[in-house]
Design a protein around this motif. Structure first.
Motif, PDB file in Angstrom:
ATOM      1  N   PRO A 148       0.841  -1.198   0.000  1.00 52.04           N
ATOM      2  CA  PRO A 148       0.000   0.000   0.000  1.00 52.04           C
ATOM      3  C   PRO A 148       0.883   1.258   0.000  1.00 52.04           C
ATOM      4  O   PRO A 148       2.092   1.183   0.270  1.00 52.04           O
ATOM      5  N   TYR A 149       0.272   2.385  -0.297  1.00 48.92           N
ATOM      6  CA  TYR A 149       1.010   3.644  -0.399  1.00 48.92           C
ATOM      7  C   TYR A 149       1.821   3.940   0.867  1.00 48.92           C
ATOM      8  O   TYR A 149       2.980   4.323   0.794  1.00 48.92           O
ATOM      9  N   GLU A 150       1.227   3.743   2.049  1.00 44.72           N
ATOM     10  CA  GLU A 150       1.920   4.089   3.298  1.00 44.72           C
ATOM     11  C   GLU A 150       3.222   3.313   3.491  1.00 44.72           C
ATOM     12  O   GLU A 150       4.123   3.774   4.183  1.00 44.72           O
ATOM     13  N   LEU A 151       3.357   2.142   2.872  1.00 47.07           N
ATOM     14  CA  LEU A 151       4.609   1.391   2.956  1.00 47.07           C
ATOM     15  C   LEU A 151       5.551   1.720   1.790  1.00 47.07           C
ATOM     16  O   LEU A 151       6.753   1.536   1.902  1.00 47.07           O
ATOM     17  N   ARG A 152       5.000   2.222   0.692  1.00 50.59           N
ATOM     18  CA  ARG A 152       5.846   2.578  -0.451  1.00 50.59           C
ATOM     19  C   ARG A 152       6.577   3.907  -0.245  1.00 50.59           C
ATOM     20  O   ARG A 152       7.420   4.274  -1.043  1.00 50.59           O
ATOM     21  N   LEU A 189      12.237  -1.360   5.296  1.00 52.00           N
ATOM     22  CA  LEU A 189      11.037  -2.163   5.454  1.00 52.00           C
ATOM     23  C   LEU A 189      11.384  -3.633   5.320  1.00 52.00           C
ATOM     24  O   LEU A 189      12.223  -4.007   4.500  1.00 52.00           O
ATOM     25  N   ARG A 190      10.757  -4.463   6.149  1.00 50.75           N
ATOM     26  CA  ARG A 190      10.801  -5.922   5.963  1.00 50.75           C
ATOM     27  C   ARG A 190       9.451  -6.330   5.421  1.00 50.75           C
ATOM     28  O   ARG A 190       8.413  -5.883   5.911  1.00 50.75           O
ATOM     29  N   ALA A 191       9.452  -7.192   4.411  1.00 52.17           N
ATOM     30  CA  ALA A 191       8.194  -7.592   3.780  1.00 52.17           C
ATOM     31  C   ALA A 191       8.358  -8.973   3.156  1.00 52.17           C
ATOM     32  O   ALA A 191       9.452  -9.545   3.155  1.00 52.17           O
ATOM     33  N   THR A 192       7.264  -9.492   2.618  1.00 56.06           N
ATOM     34  CA  THR A 192       7.273 -10.765   1.914  1.00 56.06           C
ATOM     35  C   THR A 192       6.755 -10.523   0.504  1.00 56.06           C
ATOM     36  O   THR A 192       5.709  -9.890   0.328  1.00 56.06           O
ATOM     37  N   ASP A 217      11.138 -13.605   1.672  1.00 59.73           N
ATOM     38  CA  ASP A 217      11.372 -12.520   2.632  1.00 59.73           C
ATOM     39  C   ASP A 217      12.366 -11.530   2.044  1.00 59.73           C
ATOM     40  O   ASP A 217      13.424 -11.926   1.527  1.00 59.73           O
ATOM     41  N   VAL A 218      12.015 -10.239   2.110  1.00 60.16           N
ATOM     42  CA  VAL A 218      12.898  -9.186   1.602  1.00 60.16           C
ATOM     43  C   VAL A 218      13.025  -8.078   2.631  1.00 60.16           C
ATOM     44  O   VAL A 218      12.154  -7.890   3.478  1.00 60.16           O
ATOM     45  N   GLY A 219      14.124  -7.375   2.536  1.00 59.40           N
ATOM     46  CA  GLY A 219      14.332  -6.170   3.325  1.00 59.40           C
ATOM     47  C   GLY A 219      14.670  -5.038   2.374  1.00 59.40           C
ATOM     48  O   GLY A 219      15.506  -5.205   1.478  1.00 59.40           O
ATOM     49  N   LEU A 220      14.002  -3.905   2.529  1.00 56.27           N
ATOM     50  CA  LEU A 220      14.306  -2.728   1.708  1.00 56.27           C
ATOM     51  C   LEU A 220      15.293  -1.865   2.475  1.00 56.27           C
ATOM     52  O   LEU A 220      15.069  -1.534   3.649  1.00 56.27           O
ATOM     53  N   PHE A 221      16.378  -1.522   1.818  1.00 55.21           N
ATOM     54  CA  PHE A 221      17.403  -0.648   2.382  1.00 55.21           C
ATOM     55  C   PHE A 221      17.690   0.419   1.324  1.00 55.21           C
ATOM     56  O   PHE A 221      18.667   0.339   0.590  1.00 55.21           O
ATOM     57  N   LEU A 222      16.781   1.399   1.242  1.00 57.71           N
ATOM     58  CA  LEU A 222      16.830   2.402   0.179  1.00 57.71           C
ATOM     59  C   LEU A 222      17.014   3.799   0.755  1.00 57.71           C
ATOM     60  O   LEU A 222      16.740   4.040   1.928  1.00 57.71           O
ATOM     61  N   ASP A 223      17.430   4.719  -0.115  1.00 59.10           N
ATOM     62  CA  ASP A 223      17.503   6.120   0.272  1.00 59.10           C
ATOM     63  C   ASP A 223      16.092   6.601   0.594  1.00 59.10           C
ATOM     64  O   ASP A 223      15.125   6.160  -0.015  1.00 59.10           O
ATOM     65  N   ARG A 224      15.992   7.500   1.546  1.00 60.47           N
ATOM     66  CA  ARG A 224      14.683   8.055   1.900  1.00 60.47           C
ATOM     67  C   ARG A 224      14.277   9.094   0.869  1.00 60.47           C
ATOM     68  O   ARG A 224      15.106   9.694   0.218  1.00 60.47           O
ATOM     69  N   GLY A 225      12.985   9.301   0.730  1.00 59.43           N
ATOM     70  CA  GLY A 225      12.520  10.357  -0.146  1.00 59.43           C
ATOM     71  C   GLY A 225      11.604   9.866  -1.230  1.00 59.43           C
ATOM     72  O   GLY A 225      10.386   9.890  -1.073  1.00 59.43           O
ATOM     73  N   PRO A 226      12.163   9.371  -2.359  1.00 55.00           N
ATOM     74  CA  PRO A 226      11.283   9.019  -3.468  1.00 55.00           C
ATOM     75  C   PRO A 226      10.336   7.870  -3.121  1.00 55.00           C
ATOM     76  O   PRO A 226      10.736   6.879  -2.541  1.00 55.00           O
ATOM     77  N   VAL A 227       9.071   8.050  -3.482  1.00 59.59           N
ATOM     78  CA  VAL A 227       8.059   7.023  -3.263  1.00 59.59           C
ATOM     79  C   VAL A 227       8.279   5.900  -4.279  1.00 59.59           C
ATOM     80  O   VAL A 227       8.605   6.152  -5.437  1.00 59.59           O
ATOM     81  N   LEU A 228       8.113   4.669  -3.839  1.00 61.40           N
ATOM     82  CA  LEU A 228       8.172   3.529  -4.758  1.00 61.40           C
ATOM     83  C   LEU A 228       6.903   3.549  -5.610  1.00 61.40           C
ATOM     84  O   LEU A 228       5.791   3.521  -5.089  1.00 61.40           O
ATOM     85  N   ARG A 229       7.071   3.601  -6.917  1.00 61.41           N
ATOM     86  CA  ARG A 229       5.962   3.724  -7.853  1.00 61.41           C
ATOM     87  C   ARG A 229       5.566   2.374  -8.442  1.00 61.41           C
ATOM     88  O   ARG A 229       6.392   1.471  -8.567  1.00 61.41           O
ATOM     89  N   GLU A 230       4.318   2.261  -8.824  1.00 62.21           N
ATOM     90  CA  GLU A 230       3.810   1.084  -9.521  1.00 62.21           C
ATOM     91  C   GLU A 230       4.717   0.770 -10.707  1.00 62.21           C
ATOM     92  O   GLU A 230       5.010   1.637 -11.529  1.00 62.21           O
ATOM     93  N   ILE A 287       7.782  -3.518  -7.964  1.00 60.60           N
ATOM     94  CA  ILE A 287       6.813  -2.976  -7.012  1.00 60.60           C
ATOM     95  C   ILE A 287       5.432  -2.914  -7.651  1.00 60.60           C
ATOM     96  O   ILE A 287       5.285  -2.510  -8.802  1.00 60.60           O
ATOM     97  N   ARG A 288       4.439  -3.312  -6.890  1.00 58.82           N
ATOM     98  CA  ARG A 288       3.036  -3.206  -7.290  1.00 58.82           C
ATOM     99  C   ARG A 288       2.297  -2.393  -6.233  1.00 58.82           C
ATOM    100  O   ARG A 288       2.516  -2.584  -5.034  1.00 58.82           O
ATOM    101  N   ALA A 289       1.425  -1.504  -6.670  1.00 61.00           N
ATOM    102  CA  ALA A 289       0.597  -0.724  -5.739  1.00 61.00           C
ATOM    103  C   ALA A 289      -0.595  -1.577  -5.333  1.00 61.00           C
ATOM    104  O   ALA A 289      -1.348  -2.041  -6.187  1.00 61.00           O
ATOM    105  N   ALA A 290      -0.746  -1.798  -4.038  1.00 59.30           N
ATOM    106  CA  ALA A 290      -1.842  -2.631  -3.525  1.00 59.30           C
ATOM    107  C   ALA A 290      -3.174  -1.902  -3.629  1.00 59.30           C
ATOM    108  O   ALA A 290      -3.224  -0.663  -3.558  1.00 59.30           O
ATOM    109  N   ASP A 291      -4.251  -2.668  -3.783  1.00 59.89           N
ATOM    110  CA  ASP A 291      -5.588  -2.089  -3.654  1.00 59.89           C
ATOM    111  C   ASP A 291      -5.772  -1.683  -2.200  1.00 59.89           C
ATOM    112  O   ASP A 291      -5.390  -2.416  -1.279  1.00 59.89           O
ATOM    113  N   GLU A 292      -6.329  -0.503  -2.006  1.00 64.09           N
ATOM    114  CA  GLU A 292      -6.598   0.000  -0.658  1.00 64.09           C
ATOM    115  C   GLU A 292      -7.812   0.911  -0.709  1.00 64.09           C
ATOM    116  O   GLU A 292      -8.236   1.313  -1.797  1.00 64.09           O
ATOM    117  N   PRO A 293      -8.404   1.270   0.444  1.00 65.55           N
ATOM    118  CA  PRO A 293      -9.599   2.127   0.420  1.00 65.55           C
ATOM    119  C   PRO A 293      -9.257   3.517  -0.146  1.00 65.55           C
ATOM    120  O   PRO A 293      -8.320   4.163   0.321  1.00 65.55           O
TER     121      PRO A 293
END
Length: 194
Positions: A23-27, A32-35, A41-54, A68-74
Motif C-alpha cells: 500500500p502507499y503508506e509502505l511505499r 522495510l521488511r516484507a514478503t 522474505d525481503v528487506g528494503l534498504f533504500l535512500d529516503r525520499g522518493p516514493v516507490l511507484r507502480e 513494485i506493485r501498488a496494492a488495492d486499498e480504500p
C-alpha cells in the motif's frame, strides 16, 4: 532474506524475479521488511525520499530484481468533467496539501483519487464531482519538484534586502482559505542581522 538496495526504474519483464505488492503508506518508506508475492522474505534498504511507484523495480545485492506493485486499498475517486471543472477540483483538493492521484476516464471525464476523508469528499461534491468509495491502487502524483530530483522542498527562500517590501508570493499556486496579511516591516525585527 533478499536485501533490496538499488532502485532500477522500469526493466524488461524477463529479468524480473518476483513482485512486491505494497500500500502507499509502505511505499513511502526506505526501510522495510516484507514478503514478496511469491513468499520470499525481503528487506528494503533504500535512500529516503522518493516514493516507490507502480512498476518500479528494485535489485538485491545478489542480483535478483523485484518489481513494485501498488496494492488495492480504500480510496475515494471523484469523477468530474475535464477542463475547467477538473482543474478547479484538482486545485482546491491540492490546496489542502494531501496526496492526489489524477487520471482520465474518457475524453469528457477526469478523476481525482485520494484516501477517504469526509472534508475532502464534501468539498469535491460541492464542486460537482461524483464520488465512488472503493478499493483501488493509490499511486499519487509525485509533484513537480520530486520529478526534478529535488525531493519535497518547495525551493523558495525568503531572503530579502532590508528596506525593500517583502511580498509573500511563493511562485506556486497555493492560496490558503484563511486570510492573513504579510506586512513585513524590517526595522526592529531584523536589527540583529546588522
Amino acid at each position: 532474506m533478499l536485501e533490496l538496495t538499488q532502485r532500477m526504474g522500469q526493466v524488461e519483464s524477463a529479468e524480473i524475479f518476483d513482485s512486491l505488492t505494497l500500500p502507499y503508506e509502505l511505499r513511502i518508506r526506505g526501510r522495510l521488511r516484507a514478503t514478496t508475492d511469491n513468499g520470499t522474505d525481503v528487506g528494503l534498504f533504500l535512500d529516503r525520499g522518493p516514493v516507490l511507484r507502480e512498476g518500479e523495480c528494485l535489485q538485491a545485492e545478489s542480483g535478483e530484481i523485484v518489481q513494485i506493485r501498488a496494492a488495492d486499498e480504500p480510496v475515494v475517486t471523484a469523477e468530474i468533467a475535464n477542463g475547467l471543472a477538473m482543474a478547479r477540483l484538482s486545485y482546491h483538493l491540492g490546496n489542502r496539501h494531501v496526496q492526489l492521484a489524477l487520471g482520465q476516464t474518457d475524453d469528457q471525464t477526469g478523476w481525482v483519487r485520494f484516501p477517504p476523508d469526509h472534508v475532502l469528499e464534501e468539498l469535491a461534491e460541492r464542486l460537482g464531482a461524483t464520488l465512488k468509495h472503493h478499493q483501488a491502487p493509490f499511486d499519487p502524483e509525485p509533484g513537480a519538484y520530486a520529478k526534478a530530483g529535488e525531493g519535497h522542498s518547495h525551493g523558495h527562500s525568503h531572503e530579502n534586502s532590508h528596506g525593500q517590501s517583502h511580498s509573500h508570493a511563493h511562485g506556486h499556486a497555493h492560496s490558503h482559505s484563511h486570510s492573513h496579511s504579510h506586512d513585513h516591516s524590517h526595522d526592529a525585527e531584523n536589527d540583529h542581522a546588522h
